[in-house]
Design an enzyme around this catalytic site. Structure first.
Site, PDB file in Angstrom:
ATOM      1  N   ARG A 139       0.621  -1.113   0.164  1.00 35.18           N
ATOM      2  CA  ARG A 139      -0.103  -0.036  -0.066  1.00 35.18           C
ATOM      3  C   ARG A 139       1.069   1.124  -0.169  1.00 35.18           C
ATOM      4  O   ARG A 139       0.382   2.240   0.285  1.00 35.18           O
ATOM      5  CB  ARG A 139      -1.022  -0.063   1.089  1.00 35.18           C
ATOM      6  CG  ARG A 139      -1.947  -0.928   1.179  1.00 35.18           C
ATOM      7  CD  ARG A 139      -3.297  -0.878   1.893  1.00 35.18           C
ATOM      8  NE  ARG A 139      -4.292  -1.959   1.870  1.00 35.18           N
ATOM      9  CZ  ARG A 139      -4.272  -3.045   2.746  1.00 35.18           C
ATOM     10  NH1 ARG A 139      -3.273  -3.318   3.611  1.00 35.18           N
ATOM     11  NH2 ARG A 139      -5.201  -3.805   2.542  1.00 35.18           N
ATOM     12  N   ASN A 159       0.123  17.524 -21.134  1.00 39.69           N
ATOM     13  CA  ASN A 159      -0.184  16.712 -22.268  1.00 39.69           C
ATOM     14  C   ASN A 159      -0.381  17.230 -23.494  1.00 39.69           C
ATOM     15  O   ASN A 159      -0.855  16.492 -24.671  1.00 39.69           O
ATOM     16  CB  ASN A 159      -1.615  15.982 -21.860  1.00 39.69           C
ATOM     17  CG  ASN A 159      -1.462  15.326 -20.658  1.00 39.69           C
ATOM     18  OD1 ASN A 159      -0.600  14.232 -20.599  1.00 39.69           O
ATOM     19  ND2 ASN A 159      -2.253  15.562 -19.625  1.00 39.69           N
ATOM     20  N   LYS A 206       3.762  10.904 -11.561  1.00 41.08           N
ATOM     21  CA  LYS A 206       2.727  10.101 -12.411  1.00 41.08           C
ATOM     22  C   LYS A 206       3.393   8.681 -12.657  1.00 41.08           C
ATOM     23  O   LYS A 206       4.560   8.633 -13.200  1.00 41.08           O
ATOM     24  CB  LYS A 206       2.561  10.716 -14.005  1.00 41.08           C
ATOM     25  CG  LYS A 206       1.309  11.737 -14.111  1.00 41.08           C
ATOM     26  CD  LYS A 206       1.145  12.145 -15.279  1.00 41.08           C
ATOM     27  CE  LYS A 206      -0.094  13.094 -15.344  1.00 41.08           C
ATOM     28  NZ  LYS A 206      -0.245  13.474 -16.691  1.00 41.08           N
ATOM     29  N   GLU A 222       9.982  16.505 -25.421  1.00 39.71           N
ATOM     30  CA  GLU A 222       9.420  16.854 -24.364  1.00 39.71           C
ATOM     31  C   GLU A 222      10.020  18.248 -23.742  1.00 39.71           C
ATOM     32  O   GLU A 222       9.623  18.871 -22.867  1.00 39.71           O
ATOM     33  CB  GLU A 222       9.641  15.774 -23.147  1.00 39.71           C
ATOM     34  CG  GLU A 222       8.738  14.645 -23.321  1.00 39.71           C
ATOM     35  CD  GLU A 222       7.522  14.512 -23.046  1.00 39.71           C
ATOM     36  OE1 GLU A 222       6.568  15.952 -22.796  1.00 39.71           O
ATOM     37  OE2 GLU A 222       6.581  13.610 -23.267  1.00 39.71           O
ATOM     38  N   HIS A 248      -0.377   9.336 -28.205  1.00 41.16           N
ATOM     39  CA  HIS A 248      -0.772   8.042 -27.488  1.00 41.16           C
ATOM     40  C   HIS A 248      -1.626   7.173 -28.655  1.00 41.16           C
ATOM     41  O   HIS A 248      -1.697   5.989 -28.414  1.00 41.16           O
ATOM     42  CB  HIS A 248      -1.576   8.358 -26.304  1.00 41.16           C
ATOM     43  CG  HIS A 248      -0.798   8.805 -25.144  1.00 41.16           C
ATOM     44  ND1 HIS A 248      -1.275   9.137 -24.049  1.00 41.16           N
ATOM     45  CD2 HIS A 248       0.657   8.846 -24.905  1.00 41.16           C
ATOM     46  CE1 HIS A 248      -0.362   9.451 -23.168  1.00 41.16           C
ATOM     47  NE2 HIS A 248       0.959   9.309 -23.571  1.00 41.16           N
ATOM     48  N   LYS A 274       7.898  22.272 -15.050  1.00 40.44           N
ATOM     49  CA  LYS A 274       6.991  21.277 -14.754  1.00 40.44           C
ATOM     50  C   LYS A 274       6.969  21.178 -13.082  1.00 40.44           C
ATOM     51  O   LYS A 274       5.891  20.926 -12.629  1.00 40.44           O
ATOM     52  CB  LYS A 274       7.784  20.037 -15.055  1.00 40.44           C
ATOM     53  CG  LYS A 274       6.595  18.445 -14.521  1.00 40.44           C
ATOM     54  CD  LYS A 274       6.976  17.531 -15.401  1.00 40.44           C
ATOM     55  CE  LYS A 274       5.751  16.245 -15.190  1.00 40.44           C
ATOM     56  NZ  LYS A 274       6.080  15.179 -15.727  1.00 40.44           N
ATOM     57  N   HIS A 334       0.047  14.829 -26.472  1.00 37.43           N
ATOM     58  CA  HIS A 334      -0.030  13.519 -25.913  1.00 37.43           C
ATOM     59  C   HIS A 334      -1.309  12.662 -26.339  1.00 37.43           C
ATOM     60  O   HIS A 334      -1.428  11.378 -26.719  1.00 37.43           O
ATOM     61  CB  HIS A 334      -0.007  13.516 -24.512  1.00 37.43           C
ATOM     62  CG  HIS A 334       1.482  13.706 -23.950  1.00 37.43           C
ATOM     63  ND1 HIS A 334       2.203  14.735 -24.321  1.00 37.43           N
ATOM     64  CD2 HIS A 334       2.192  13.069 -23.292  1.00 37.43           C
ATOM     65  CE1 HIS A 334       3.431  14.753 -23.792  1.00 37.43           C
ATOM     66  NE2 HIS A 334       3.522  13.471 -23.222  1.00 37.43           N
ATOM     67  N   HIS A 353       7.895   6.881 -27.561  1.00 39.55           N
ATOM     68  CA  HIS A 353       7.174   7.809 -27.005  1.00 39.55           C
ATOM     69  C   HIS A 353       7.545   9.448 -27.349  1.00 39.55           C
ATOM     70  O   HIS A 353       6.406  10.179 -27.829  1.00 39.55           O
ATOM     71  CB  HIS A 353       7.179   7.795 -25.536  1.00 39.55           C
ATOM     72  CG  HIS A 353       6.272   8.834 -24.773  1.00 39.55           C
ATOM     73  ND1 HIS A 353       5.010   8.736 -25.177  1.00 39.55           N
ATOM     74  CD2 HIS A 353       6.608   9.910 -23.999  1.00 39.55           C
ATOM     75  CE1 HIS A 353       4.340   9.469 -24.047  1.00 39.55           C
ATOM     76  NE2 HIS A 353       5.257  10.400 -23.436  1.00 39.55           N
ATOM     77  N   ARG A 413      -2.275  21.402 -14.954  1.00 41.09           N
ATOM     78  CA  ARG A 413      -1.429  20.302 -15.252  1.00 41.09           C
ATOM     79  C   ARG A 413      -1.545  19.512 -16.566  1.00 41.09           C
ATOM     80  O   ARG A 413      -0.663  19.046 -17.383  1.00 41.09           O
ATOM     81  CB  ARG A 413      -1.086  19.273 -14.008  1.00 41.09           C
ATOM     82  CG  ARG A 413      -0.009  18.238 -14.321  1.00 41.09           C
ATOM     83  CD  ARG A 413       0.226  17.352 -13.241  1.00 41.09           C
ATOM     84  NE  ARG A 413       1.094  16.429 -13.614  1.00 41.09           N
ATOM     85  CZ  ARG A 413       1.778  15.534 -12.667  1.00 41.09           C
ATOM     86  NH1 ARG A 413       1.389  15.612 -11.290  1.00 41.09           N
ATOM     87  NH2 ARG A 413       2.730  14.910 -13.047  1.00 41.09           N
ATOM     88  N   GLU A 441      -3.627  16.806 -11.903  1.00 43.46           N
ATOM     89  CA  GLU A 441      -4.230  17.246 -13.187  1.00 43.46           C
ATOM     90  C   GLU A 441      -5.631  17.415 -13.107  1.00 43.46           C
ATOM     91  O   GLU A 441      -6.465  17.015 -14.136  1.00 43.46           O
ATOM     92  CB  GLU A 441      -3.879  16.058 -13.834  1.00 43.46           C
ATOM     93  CG  GLU A 441      -3.716  16.419 -15.601  1.00 43.46           C
ATOM     94  CD  GLU A 441      -3.201  15.232 -16.486  1.00 43.46           C
ATOM     95  OE1 GLU A 441      -3.873  14.610 -17.182  1.00 43.46           O
ATOM     96  OE2 GLU A 441      -1.949  14.890 -16.446  1.00 43.46           O
TER      97      GLU A 441
END
Length: 369
Positions: A122, A246, A144, A186, A253, A228, A249, A267, A242, A238
């Site tokens: 956990r 993306n 993330k 990026e 993606h 960032k 993206h 990527h 934030r 997000e």
């Protein structure tokens, strides 16, 4: 010279150190975070072969025992099977919740090890030592963590912040040129989404950054991390600003999903094409001056990155399939397509409920069938 940038999250704030020689000083940086003088280091075969001995020596000099957990390189490792393997090996090491995992590699290793840390008993602490440009400026900062599934990228994951990030610029000397270019996608993203001055600087200095010229590389990485860190501190999970990170993206993606998340399309390459597409659809929708979209694409192309669907694959993409991937994107809400679009260079914004028909028409105009 080392730059230290703090991600301001109250009691969970942490530092991102950017500079040369940090790998050899990893023991003194990580030691104060440990309750027991041990750490499991999750890495891939390539990075461990290149740099594992140096990291091990640095940690052992500080009296820290190292238990390597080595995985296969490549995006395919960031999967349910890869997660099961890593967590099982961590359990076999009998780590407890006071111990620390060290993620030592690129974005795949950081995402996988970070997600394993988020769910191991956990939640266990972890440190990021990113070894690619992309990971140093993006995926290692902000918490993330995720794995890919056959239905899409990063759809199963958690927000789990690291305790420390060590971005050693010297490690980038062994990075293949293609990976440097992918990471640069990026970097330029930060200029395109919110810092026109940084974008202009990159237009003039992209060659020096990609050639790993020390001063240019240090500025590019530190400025990217600064932006960032500021955005993450303001919007950790997000819910608002934030999402601007993306940029490119949603398209990217979808392209990765259609090409199978393999080495054929990295990527960063997908994100580069996605950013150019995001600016062009912004211009098509009348949101952004056409000359800004052209300038953005030119800056991306000068770094040797793709900017069109044809650059990504010789065979035409299926527009309907791409749109379906976008509808499954984790940013989508109630089936609505959400994009990061632009009003100009350095002026990105979140566009909700983008018409799927307009996106499909745009993709066909871009060469999809």
């Amino acid at each position: 010279m080392t730059r230290t940038i703090t991600v301001g999250l109250g009691e969970r704030a942490y530092d991102v150190q950017v500079g040369p020689g940090l790998l050899d000083r990893a023991g003194e940086a990580i030691g104060p975070l440990l309750k027991r003088r041990r750490t499991a280091v999750v890495s891939d075969e390539t990075v461990w072969g290149l740099h594992g001995a140096r990291l091990t020596a640095a940690l052992e000099r500080a009296g820290i025992a190292v238990s390597p957990v080595i995985v296969a390189p490549g995006e395919q490792t960031k999967s349910f099977a890869g997660l099961a393997e890593v967590t099982d090996r961590l359990l076999a090491l009998e780590l407890d919740r006071g111990d620390l995992i060290t993620a030592f590699g690129g974005g795949v290793v950081g995402d996988l090890a970070g997600f394993a840390a988020a769910i191991y008993k956990r939640g266990i602490g972890f440190v990021q030592i990113p070894t690619t440009l992309l990971a140093q400026v993006d995926s290692s900062v902000g918490g993330k963590t995720a794995i890919d599934t056959p239905r899409g990228k990063n759809l199963v994951g958690a927000f789990h912040q690291p305790k420390l990030v060590l971005a050693d610029l010297d490690v980038l000397a062994t990075l293949p040129d293609r990976e440097m270019r992918a990471g640069y996608a990026e970097v330029i993203k930060y200029g395109l989404l919110g810092d026109f001055g940084f974008f202009e600087w990159l237009e003039a200095n992209a060659g020096q950054v990609l050639a790993r010229e020390p001063a240019a590389l240090a500025h590019a990485v530190a400025r990217s991390v600064e932006m960032k860190a500021e955005i993450v501190a303001e919007d950790e999970t997000e819910q608002g600003r934030r999402a601007l990170l993306n940029l490119g993206h949603t398209f990217g993606h979808a392209l990765e999903a259609e090409t199978g998340f393999g080495d054929g399309l990295l990527h960063g390459e997908a994100v580069a094409a996605g950013q150019a597409l995001a600016f062009r659809i912004s211009a098509t929708l009348g949101l952004c001056p056409a000359q800004d979209a052209t300038r953005a694409a030119a800056a991306i192309a000068r770094a040797g990155l793709p900017t069109t669907l044809a650059d990504v694959a010789a065979k035409p993409f299926d527009a309907d399939r791409l749109v379906r991937h976008m509808a499954q994107d984790k940013k989508a809400e109630d089936g609505r397509l959400i994009f990061i679009l632009a009003r100009g260079l350095g002026e990105a914004f979140v566009a909700k409920d983008v018409d799927a028909g307009a996106v499909r028409k745009f993709l066909v105009e871009e060469g999809a069938r």
